[in-house]
Design a protein around this motif. Structure first.
Motif, PDB file in Angstrom:
ATOM      1  N   ASP A   1       0.859  -1.187   0.000  1.00  0.00           N
ATOM      2  CA  ASP A   1       0.000   0.000   0.000  1.00  0.00           C
ATOM      3  C   ASP A   1       0.891   1.231   0.000  1.00  0.00           C
ATOM      4  O   ASP A   1       2.061   1.173   0.366  1.00  0.00           O
ATOM      5  CB  ASP A   1      -0.951  -0.004   1.204  1.00  0.00           C
ATOM      6  CG  ASP A   1      -0.278   0.434   2.478  1.00  0.00           C
ATOM      7  OD1 ASP A   1      -0.424   1.612   2.847  1.00  0.00           O
ATOM      8  OD2 ASP A   1       0.392  -0.397   3.109  1.00  0.00           O
TER       9      ASP A   1
ATOM     10  N   ILE B   1      -7.026  -6.928  -1.319  1.00  0.00           N
ATOM     11  CA  ILE B   1      -7.301  -5.499  -1.160  1.00  0.00           C
ATOM     12  C   ILE B   1      -8.786  -5.274  -0.903  1.00  0.00           C
ATOM     13  O   ILE B   1      -9.166  -4.460  -0.055  1.00  0.00           O
ATOM     14  CB  ILE B   1      -6.817  -4.713  -2.399  1.00  0.00           C
ATOM     15  CG1 ILE B   1      -5.286  -4.761  -2.485  1.00  0.00           C
ATOM     16  CG2 ILE B   1      -7.318  -3.276  -2.372  1.00  0.00           C
ATOM     17  CD1 ILE B   1      -4.708  -4.260  -3.790  1.00  0.00           C
TER      18      ILE B   1
ATOM     19  N   TRP C   1      -2.180   1.329  -4.325  1.00  0.00           N
ATOM     20  CA  TRP C   1      -1.327   0.158  -4.157  1.00  0.00           C
ATOM     21  C   TRP C   1      -0.317   0.105  -5.291  1.00  0.00           C
ATOM     22  O   TRP C   1      -0.627   0.435  -6.423  1.00  0.00           O
ATOM     23  CB  TRP C   1      -2.174  -1.119  -4.175  1.00  0.00           C
ATOM     24  CG  TRP C   1      -3.021  -1.243  -2.962  1.00  0.00           C
ATOM     25  CD1 TRP C   1      -4.225  -0.623  -2.732  1.00  0.00           C
ATOM     26  CD2 TRP C   1      -2.733  -1.995  -1.798  1.00  0.00           C
ATOM     27  NE1 TRP C   1      -4.688  -0.964  -1.498  1.00  0.00           N
ATOM     28  CE2 TRP C   1      -3.802  -1.805  -0.907  1.00  0.00           C
ATOM     29  CE3 TRP C   1      -1.678  -2.828  -1.429  1.00  0.00           C
ATOM     30  CZ2 TRP C   1      -3.837  -2.411   0.344  1.00  0.00           C
ATOM     31  CZ3 TRP C   1      -1.711  -3.438  -0.192  1.00  0.00           C
ATOM     32  CH2 TRP C   1      -2.789  -3.230   0.689  1.00  0.00           C
TER      33      TRP C   1
ATOM     34  N   ALA D   1      -7.617   1.336  -5.436  1.00  0.00           N
ATOM     35  CA  ALA D   1      -8.697   0.489  -4.952  1.00  0.00           C
ATOM     36  C   ALA D   1     -10.030   1.108  -5.300  1.00  0.00           C
ATOM     37  O   ALA D   1     -10.197   2.329  -5.239  1.00  0.00           O
ATOM     38  CB  ALA D   1      -8.573   0.305  -3.443  1.00  0.00           C
TER      39      ALA D   1
END
Length: 196
Positions: free
Chosen positions: A18, A164, A178, A195
């Protein structure tokens, strides 16, 4: 609040980290790079105390690159993991112990894809998949359920996306960006994933 993932496929390793830098209730950055390319076929991912982690990762990166220059040969993934584990073990026995957890991923012409899990007390394991950071509380079960040794690159990225998604559903912190890296015989390729 950091999370790192690694998955060994048929002829590659996929890793993800991340990119959020969070302290207490404040998001400091959303584009933090928690990876260091050690050489053409090896990547180090790190998590832990910000100062310790970055300083240790840069120390490892520069020393492995120096080894390559001095000896005119790239260290293998096992060699990178061994050097890193030893440096972490030496720091434990000093006043300046580093508080960092690591993943080392790479591809070797002789050994193929490899992934090593190393923790802050310098334990080291070669594993087929791994998590570090808070994501490990939520994603080991997902990886255990869906991992296969013959995963394709697309399937490995899909598994990372499942992890995720699990974090997005269950974890209190929002981790929107990410970084995904794929390491294979051709080297390292990178993708940034937002995301949804």
């Amino acid at each position: 609040m950091e999370s790192l993932f690694g998955i060994v496929g048929k002829d590659f390793v996929a890793v993800a980290s991340d990119m959020s830098s969070i302290r207490s209730i404040v998001v400091m950055k959303e584009h933090e790079d928690r990876t260091r390319n050690l050489n053409k076929h090896n990547v180090l991912l790190y998590t832990g105390e910000p100062g310790d982690s970055v300083q240790f990762a840069e120390y490892i990166q520069k020393n492995i690159q120096l080894y390559g220059i001095r000896h005119d040969v790239e260290l293998s993934t096992a060699g990178c993991a061994s050097f890193t584990r030893r440096a972490l073990a030496d720091s434990l026995r000093s006043r300046g112990a580093y508080s960092t957890n690591l993943l080392i991923a790479g591809w070797d012409p002789k050994d193929g894809p490899r992934l090593y899990w190393i923790d802050y007390i310098s334990s080291s394991l070669q594993v087929p998949f791994a998590c570090q950071g808070y994501g490990s509380y939520f994603c080991y079960s997902t990886m255990d359920r869906y991992y296969r040794p013959d995963l394709s690159k697309d399937e490995a990225v899909a598994l990372i996306k499942k992890c995720i998604s699990e974090l997005k559903t269950r974890f209190v912190a929002n981790l929107p960006n990410w970084q995904i890296k794929i390491i294979d015989k051709d080297g390292i390729t990178q993708t940034i994933l937002k995301a949804e």
